[in-house]
Design a protein around this motif. Structure first.
Motif: not given
Length: 455
Positions: A225-242
């Motif tokens: 669950e902790i690992a998933m949260r970290k991934c989600l934040f990185e995914m969010g940053k990637a989305l922000q950068d398109k």
């Protein structure tokens, strides 16, 4: 409060600002906190914390979520909610008595005033009630704060007029009203010149994104669950950068971590969150694959008794409807939204059920008019057992409004009467105009991005 929790530290910032800016000023009668929309849940947490036995401030906070419909009925609505909450606090009253700190407040006069209201504003009575409650508090010179977090505000100008009326009538000594305004769109500001020394506006800079990121990354890095949260934040940053390539890299890592956990609910959650981000890249071929695979996993989890999976399955049905709508497969989308509504009903998630019915009905209205009134009727019947509070805060009011026009045109008198009675009780004689106004001003129903404009 856990001082190592990043969100708790943000709450502490609000408490410290209150101690510095508000607590020393006993003459204040209204505090207006200017917040960003994304901070609303933190401030709601602040109010609820201070209204509990774990509050850190000296003042006694009472928090109400009472909806604001109009300035003539709001005081009565607050009183009604207040008295209901008081009646449901028998255990707390007994606890205070056991500690020799009994509350000696008598609510009878306010019950009688509410019963004899006859549609008249009860602003003066509300002020007397707040004063009498404050005076009954066991500690001497105790301050009372009424924090207002309405579930729905149908008329912000009306709420500002209501606040002005109470200030003109005179908010009692030792009583403060706490309200919230949105930064960049302040609607409740009242000119200081009218009420010198009684008003205070404050903004507390919060580092909410950093706090959430720290919270997400805290804990055992080997915990899925902790690992998933970290991934989600990185995914969010990637989305922000398109950056769709980076989004896929972190999305695949999140899937790998959660698959290894063996937790169906967590694995299905990762699929739906990953798919939700891909709605911004609506032609990405992985989007439908994630929805189909995640839905299968949620069904398997449901069959195995995983309590997290039925709500996820309801979400998947909604996302499938949204994706079909994006691909202009409107009949498929309608079927998915109806499946979403019926599954939500089956599990007694009334708000989600009404969201599904509303999506299906609106899509029928625009793309398949032959089914429109049949879907409206199903939605009307589906919500008949909902409580008044659920109805007033859900999209069911729009479905009732639209179905009313239909049954009125068909002269179905018993249904006309039932809807009139229900909605008149909630919104008054001019309920149709009120609902039309709410539909114009309330934030649109949240759906995956870019869905509605593609319809």
């Amino acid at each position: 409060m856990n001082e190592h929790n990043p969100i708790a530290l943000e709450l502490n910032k609000i408490q410290q600002a209150w101690l510095k800016e508000v607590a020393p000023q006993s003459q204040l009668r209204m505090v207006r906190m200017v917040i960003k929309p994304e901070e609303a849940r933190v401030y709601e947490g602040f109010c609820k914390l201070e209204s509990s036995a774990h509050g850190q401030l000296e003042e006694v906070f009472v928090t109400h979520l009472t909806s604001f419909e109009d300035e003539d009925t709001f005081s009565a609505a607050i009183m009604k909610d207040w008295l209901e909450a008081y009646d449901n606090s028998a255990a707390l009253m007994q606890e205070l008595q056991n500690k020799n700190a009994a509350l000696t407040w008598d609510p009878q006069a306010y019950r009688q005033a509410l019963a004899a209201q006859n549609g008249q504003p009860l602003d003066d009575v509300l002020l007397r009630m707040l004063d009498s409650f404050r005076q009954s508090l066991p500690q001497e010179n105790k301050q009372l704060v009424l924090a207002l977090l309405p579930r729905l505000v149908s008329d912000l100008r009306g709420m500002k007029r209501w606040l002005t009326t109470l200030l003109k009538k005179g908010i009692p000594d030792g009583v403060k009203l706490l309200v919230f305004d949105h930064a960049g769109n302040e609607q409740l500001a009242i000119h200081e010149r009218q009420f010198p020394g009684q008003l205070h506006a404050m903004h507390v800079p919060l580092a909410l994104y950093d706090a959430i990121q720290k919270l997400a990354k805290s804990g055992n890095p080997n915990d899925p669950e902790i690992a998933m949260r970290k991934c989600l934040f990185e995914m969010g940053k990637a989305l922000q950068d398109k950056d769709v390539k980076r989004l896929h890299e972190w999305g695949q890592k999140a899937l790998d971590y959660t698959q290894r956990s063996g937790n169906k609910g967590l694995f299905a959650t990762t699929h739906i969150m990953y798919a939700g981000m891909l709605f911004y890249f609506k032609k990405d071929p992985q989007l439908p694959q994630l929805l189909d695979r995640g839905m299968r996993i949620a069904k398997q989890g449901q069959q195995q008794g995983d309590a997290a999976c039925p709500p996820l399955l309801i979400q998947f049905y909604g996302y499938q409807g949204a994706y079909a709508q994006l691909r202009k497969r409107f009949d498929d989308a309608i079927e998915w939204f109806i499946k979403q509504a019926k599954l939500a009903q089956e599990h007694h998630f009334n708000q989600q059920a009404m969201n599904g019915w509303y999506q299906a009905a609106e899509l029928c209205r625009r793309k398949n008019t032959g089914r429109y009134y049949m879907v409206l009727e199903e939605a009307y019947l589906a919500g008949q057992d909902m409580q008044d509070e659920e109805i007033s805060t859900s999209v069911y009011i729009y479905l009732l409004r639209d179905y009313y026009d239909y049954v009125h045109s068909k002269k179905i008198q018993d249904t006309i009467q039932r809807i009139d009675e229900k909605m008149g009780r909630l919104f008054g004689d001019n309920w149709k105009e009120e609902v039309d106004l709410i539909r114009k001003t309330r934030a649109p129903l949240m759906m995956p991005p870019q869905t509605m404009e593609e319809a």
